[in-house]
Design a protein around this motif. Sequence first.
Motif, PDB file in Angstrom:
ATOM      1  N   LYS A  22       0.810  -1.212   0.000  1.00  0.00           N
ATOM      2  CA  LYS A  22       0.000   0.000   0.000  1.00  0.00           C
ATOM      3  C   LYS A  22       0.847   1.266   0.000  1.00  0.00           C
ATOM      4  O   LYS A  22       0.461   2.288  -0.571  1.00  0.00           O
ATOM      5  CB  LYS A  22      -0.929   0.001   1.216  1.00  0.00           C
ATOM      6  CG  LYS A  22      -1.909   1.168   1.251  1.00  0.00           C
ATOM      7  CD  LYS A  22      -2.852   1.062   2.430  1.00  0.00           C
ATOM      8  CE  LYS A  22      -3.858   2.211   2.417  1.00  0.00           C
ATOM      9  NZ  LYS A  22      -4.815   2.104   3.559  1.00  0.00           N
ATOM     10  N   GLU A  36     -14.764  -4.861  -7.305  1.00  0.00           N
ATOM     11  CA  GLU A  36     -15.206  -5.635  -6.138  1.00  0.00           C
ATOM     12  C   GLU A  36     -14.127  -6.600  -5.675  1.00  0.00           C
ATOM     13  O   GLU A  36     -13.833  -6.713  -4.469  1.00  0.00           O
ATOM     14  CB  GLU A  36     -16.480  -6.400  -6.504  1.00  0.00           C
ATOM     15  CG  GLU A  36     -16.955  -7.370  -5.426  1.00  0.00           C
ATOM     16  CD  GLU A  36     -17.987  -8.361  -5.934  1.00  0.00           C
ATOM     17  OE1 GLU A  36     -18.235  -9.369  -5.228  1.00  0.00           O
ATOM     18  OE2 GLU A  36     -18.528  -8.143  -7.048  1.00  0.00           O
ATOM     19  N   ARG A  66     -11.296  -4.802  -3.912  1.00  0.00           N
ATOM     20  CA  ARG A  66     -11.640  -4.449  -2.515  1.00  0.00           C
ATOM     21  C   ARG A  66     -11.561  -5.663  -1.605  1.00  0.00           C
ATOM     22  O   ARG A  66     -11.079  -5.569  -0.462  1.00  0.00           O
ATOM     23  CB  ARG A  66     -13.044  -3.841  -2.465  1.00  0.00           C
ATOM     24  CG  ARG A  66     -13.147  -2.438  -3.065  1.00  0.00           C
ATOM     25  CD  ARG A  66     -14.474  -1.786  -2.681  1.00  0.00           C
ATOM     26  NE  ARG A  66     -15.619  -2.542  -3.182  1.00  0.00           N
ATOM     27  CZ  ARG A  66     -16.184  -2.332  -4.374  1.00  0.00           C
ATOM     28  NH1 ARG A  66     -15.696  -1.393  -5.180  1.00  0.00           N
ATOM     29  NH2 ARG A  66     -17.226  -3.048  -4.758  1.00  0.00           N
ATOM     30  N   ASN A  67     -12.017  -6.812  -2.098  1.00  0.00           N
ATOM     31  CA  ASN A  67     -11.984  -8.025  -1.274  1.00  0.00           C
ATOM     32  C   ASN A  67     -10.554  -8.473  -0.976  1.00  0.00           C
ATOM     33  O   ASN A  67     -10.263  -8.972   0.113  1.00  0.00           O
ATOM     34  CB  ASN A  67     -12.749  -9.146  -1.975  1.00  0.00           C
ATOM     35  CG  ASN A  67     -14.247  -8.884  -2.043  1.00  0.00           C
ATOM     36  OD1 ASN A  67     -14.781  -8.086  -1.253  1.00  0.00           O
ATOM     37  ND2 ASN A  67     -14.938  -9.528  -2.964  1.00  0.00           N
ATOM     38  N   ASP A 121      -7.840  -6.472  -0.821  1.00  0.00           N
ATOM     39  CA  ASP A 121      -7.255  -5.534   0.146  1.00  0.00           C
ATOM     40  C   ASP A 121      -7.854  -5.706   1.532  1.00  0.00           C
ATOM     41  O   ASP A 121      -7.179  -5.460   2.541  1.00  0.00           O
ATOM     42  CB  ASP A 121      -7.448  -4.097  -0.342  1.00  0.00           C
ATOM     43  CG  ASP A 121      -6.639  -3.797  -1.588  1.00  0.00           C
ATOM     44  OD1 ASP A 121      -5.633  -4.492  -1.817  1.00  0.00           O
ATOM     45  OD2 ASP A 121      -7.020  -2.874  -2.339  1.00  0.00           O
ATOM     46  N   ALA A 122      -9.129  -6.151   1.590  1.00  0.00           N
ATOM     47  CA  ALA A 122      -9.774  -6.358   2.896  1.00  0.00           C
ATOM     48  C   ALA A 122      -9.109  -7.481   3.684  1.00  0.00           C
ATOM     49  O   ALA A 122      -9.170  -7.492   4.925  1.00  0.00           O
ATOM     50  CB  ALA A 122     -11.255  -6.663   2.689  1.00  0.00           C
ATOM     51  N   VAL A 174      -6.215  -5.660   5.669  1.00  0.00           N
ATOM     52  CA  VAL A 174      -6.438  -4.381   6.312  1.00  0.00           C
ATOM     53  C   VAL A 174      -6.024  -4.457   7.780  1.00  0.00           C
ATOM     54  O   VAL A 174      -6.191  -5.483   8.448  1.00  0.00           O
ATOM     55  CB  VAL A 174      -7.920  -3.956   6.163  1.00  0.00           C
ATOM     56  CG1 VAL A 174      -8.845  -4.869   6.961  1.00  0.00           C
ATOM     57  CG2 VAL A 174      -8.103  -2.502   6.559  1.00  0.00           C
ATOM     58  N   ASN A 175      -5.424  -3.403   8.258  1.00  0.00           N
ATOM     59  CA  ASN A 175      -4.940  -3.280   9.645  1.00  0.00           C
ATOM     60  C   ASN A 175      -3.785  -4.232   9.968  1.00  0.00           C
ATOM     61  O   ASN A 175      -3.428  -4.398  11.137  1.00  0.00           O
ATOM     62  CB  ASN A 175      -6.079  -3.518  10.658  1.00  0.00           C
ATOM     63  CG  ASN A 175      -7.158  -2.448  10.559  1.00  0.00           C
ATOM     64  OD1 ASN A 175      -6.861  -1.287  10.282  1.00  0.00           O
ATOM     65  ND2 ASN A 175      -8.400  -2.840  10.789  1.00  0.00           N
ATOM     66  N   GLU A 208      -0.184  -3.733   4.644  1.00  0.00           N
ATOM     67  CA  GLU A 208      -1.440  -3.578   3.913  1.00  0.00           C
ATOM     68  C   GLU A 208      -1.161  -3.500   2.409  1.00  0.00           C
ATOM     69  O   GLU A 208      -0.055  -3.179   1.976  1.00  0.00           O
ATOM     70  CB  GLU A 208      -2.180  -2.330   4.385  1.00  0.00           C
ATOM     71  CG  GLU A 208      -2.616  -2.401   5.850  1.00  0.00           C
ATOM     72  CD  GLU A 208      -3.536  -1.259   6.237  1.00  0.00           C
ATOM     73  OE1 GLU A 208      -4.231  -0.723   5.341  1.00  0.00           O
ATOM     74  OE2 GLU A 208      -3.560  -0.888   7.416  1.00  0.00           O
ATOM     75  N   LYS A 258      -2.554  -2.583  -1.793  1.00  0.00           N
ATOM     76  CA  LYS A 258      -3.373  -1.754  -2.682  1.00  0.00           C
ATOM     77  C   LYS A 258      -3.494  -2.502  -4.002  1.00  0.00           C
ATOM     78  O   LYS A 258      -2.497  -2.801  -4.645  1.00  0.00           O
ATOM     79  CB  LYS A 258      -2.723  -0.390  -2.897  1.00  0.00           C
ATOM     80  CG  LYS A 258      -3.513   0.517  -3.845  1.00  0.00           C
ATOM     81  CD  LYS A 258      -2.889   1.900  -3.960  1.00  0.00           C
ATOM     82  CE  LYS A 258      -1.545   1.837  -4.631  1.00  0.00           C
ATOM     83  NZ  LYS A 258      -0.958   3.196  -4.846  1.00  0.00           N
TER      84      LYS A 258
END
Length: 385
Positions: free
Chosen positions: A60, A221, A224-225, A227-228, A231-232, A236, A238
């Motif tokens: 990221k 979509e 996003r899935n 990268d989810a 996350v945290n 991370e 991108k």
Amino acid sequence: MFKYLPLLWANLGRKRLRTSLTLASIVVAFLLFGLMQTLRVALTGSPELAGLDRLITMHKTSFIQSLPLAYLNRVKGVDGVLVASSQDWFGGMYQEDRNQLATFAIEAPTFFEVYSEYQLPPEQKQAFLQDRSSAIVGKLVAERFQWKVGDTIPMRSNIWTRKDDGGNVWPLKIAGIYEASNGDNQSIYMHYEYLNESRAEIRDMIGWVVVKVSDPDRSAEIARNIDALFVNSSTETKTSTEKAFIQGFANQMGNIGKLLTMVAAAVFFTMLLVTANTMGQSIRERINEIGVMKTLGFSGRGVTSLVLAEAILVTAIGGLIGLGLAALVSKGLSAAVAQFFPVLGMPAATWGIGAVLIVVLGSLAAALPCAQAGRLKIVDALRKT
């Protein structure tokens, strides 16, 4: 209109020096336009050639930061992902520092599933997959250094060192010579396992993940899935389309598209002023002739059409010469800078854009002279001396 071509040609030959200088300005403008289009392709890697069904997952924070190897299997498990393959930048140099070659360490078994446009004979592909110390090289780079299948080349890295001897040279056996339909025939691909097992630093890390999706309409979509999943976490990710990834990489040097557009606009504006001035002066010198033409039955619209055709003709001649020179120059440069720009050449779309610009700029240059010629009355025209 074609029957008036001799007349248009004769008008251009009245003041040969002035016409030559006008043509020169148009040629230079379109030459610079063609070269700027070539530069755009070279710097961006031609995003138009990127796969519509491919995504890139990277760190990221920055492209140069690595991802854990474990991320690869997690990405493969995301719904909508057909196949995922890792890549790592090797930073290869051959013999001399100036021979910098785009060299990547890849997950070989999945590479050809993600990049179906890379073609090589089946026996060469099989030899590459079975030998971890082998590599495949692009057709153009093989021709440049006269490499052939079976040669062993010492590739030097400006990033990685070997853990066994502390050196930075990796011997690579050429297992195959590929040809890619997307224009990148200048790269070298080696096995990630070979690099990972041999290098002294940061083992079990990869540069980025290339993802092939089942449905390009779901790319946002799926991104996003992916990268989810991370996350945290401490690392991370991108994820973006391959086209956005290539364009973003190029934009690290600035907004290339905006910069080139501004330069092109300035060049064409100058050319427009020169051409408009030439046409205006030409019409003023031929006021009597225009009056005679109207006396002989030419309508205002007919005279206007001839003036417009003359402006477009001179713009077309200069534009085609300029684009032709740009194509020749870009072709000549491709061999000289191939190690820096694997994809170099004036894109075919430039000819279409150039044709539109010829008509638009020629029409704008003739706008005021056309208005003057169309409104000119016969009495006023014949009164001029």
